[in-house]
Enzyme design. Structure first.
Site, mmCIF file in Angstrom:
data_model
loop_
_atom_site.group_PDB
_atom_site.id
_atom_site.type_symbol
_atom_site.label_atom_id
_atom_site.label_comp_id
_atom_site.label_asym_id
_atom_site.label_seq_id
_atom_site.Cartn_x
_atom_site.Cartn_y
_atom_site.Cartn_z
ATOM 1 C CD GLU A 38 36.293 73.682 50.129
ATOM 2 O OE1 GLU A 38 35.229 73.098 51.080
ATOM 3 O OE2 GLU A 38 36.166 72.722 49.309
ATOM 4 C CG ASP A 42 35.525 75.375 57.348
ATOM 5 O OD1 ASP A 42 34.414 76.069 57.183
ATOM 6 O OD2 ASP A 42 36.000 74.646 58.077
ATOM 7 C CG ASP A 111 33.014 74.186 48.376
ATOM 8 O OD1 ASP A 111 32.561 74.400 49.580
ATOM 9 O OD2 ASP A 111 32.957 73.363 48.012
ATOM 10 C CD GLU A 114 34.342 77.430 53.843
ATOM 11 O OE1 GLU A 114 33.651 77.552 54.605
ATOM 12 O OE2 GLU A 114 34.288 76.278 52.752
#
Length: 256
Positions: A38, A42, A111, A114
């Protein structure tokens, strides 16, 4: 876990399926969870979306590009994409998280999305991740106006009025209701030139002002085109050549 259907929806097939499985694994399920993926995803997502916006919207300045990107990568936007991909059906959650409805929780789904981006990056590099992100975001970008995305109602109303050289709106709290810990505010928003007066309510003054501004914007956007049309018609009427009245003396001379 059969992930063929998800890979089909993603338009990407993993050479290392274990990366996708890890991306879908919440920390409540096992130690091999998706939080590191994650973190990576991101950063990749922010870079790819920034690159996409830079290429698509050549007239937007740095501030507007940042605003649009922030709204495209925020939790709610990621959650909506995750729902479209039906990630809730393939998440790996611990028993407690599963019972509490974690598969519906926006933060967990955002989450996981990502983490999938991070997994694609590790599996095949940045270009593969960027291709996936473009596939997910182009349909969204085709339906939004980058000039207004992420702006609140008060800002949109102010900009609209300024663009038409109309005085800014006035906001007044006219009432508060309820106990101190659960108050409701009632605010009026007025645009005197257009004779617009609307009311909004909210749990805070700011929320009530935003609600009133949204209603006022709806009214103003209906009235301003009518005002402009009427103004053009009046200008046209004034500039149209008026017929010259007959000269009474000339008429008398002609009769003689």
């Amino acid at each position: 876990m059969n992930l063929d259907a998800l890979q089909q929806r993603l338009g990407y097939r993993f050479s290392k399926p274990e990366l996708l499985q890890q991306a879908l694994t919440h920390r409540s399920h096992s130690a091999q969870h998706n939080e590191r993926l994650e973190f990576l995803g991101d950063s990749v997502l922010n870079c790819a979306v920034a690159d996409m916006l830079f290429g698509m919207f050549g007239k937007l300045d740095e501030g507007d590009l940042s605003r649009v990107r922030a709204n495209l990568v925020k939790q709610q936007a990621l959650y909506e994409i995750a729902q479209m991909l039906q990630l809730s059906e393939v998440l790996r959650l611990g028993e407690g998280e599963l019972k509490s409805g974690g598969f519906r929780r926006p933060s967990i789904l955002a989450d996981a999305l990502e983490a999938i981006v991070g997994a694609v990056f590790l599996d095949a590099g940045f270009e593969a991740a960027r291709t996936l992100i473009r596939k997910l975001y182009i349909p969204i970008l085709e339906q939004v106006d980058p000039r207004t995305l992420g702006k609140d109602a008060k800002t949109l109303l102010q900009e609209y009025l300024q663009g038409h050289k109309i005085a800014l709106p006035q906001y007044n709290v006219i009432a508060t209701h309820g106990a101190a810990h659960s108050q409701q505010f009632e605010v009026e928003c007025m645009v005197p030139k257009l004779e617009v007066r609307v009311f909004g309510t909210g749990a805070s003054r700011r929320a009530a002002e935003q609600a009133a501004a949204k209603l006022a914007l709806d009214e103003v956007q209906k009235l301003v085109p009518q005002l402009l049309k009427r103004s053009r018609a009046e200008r046209t009427g004034k500039t149209r050549k008026q017929p010259v009245p007959p000269d009474p003396q000339l008429s008398l001379r002609l009769k003689e």
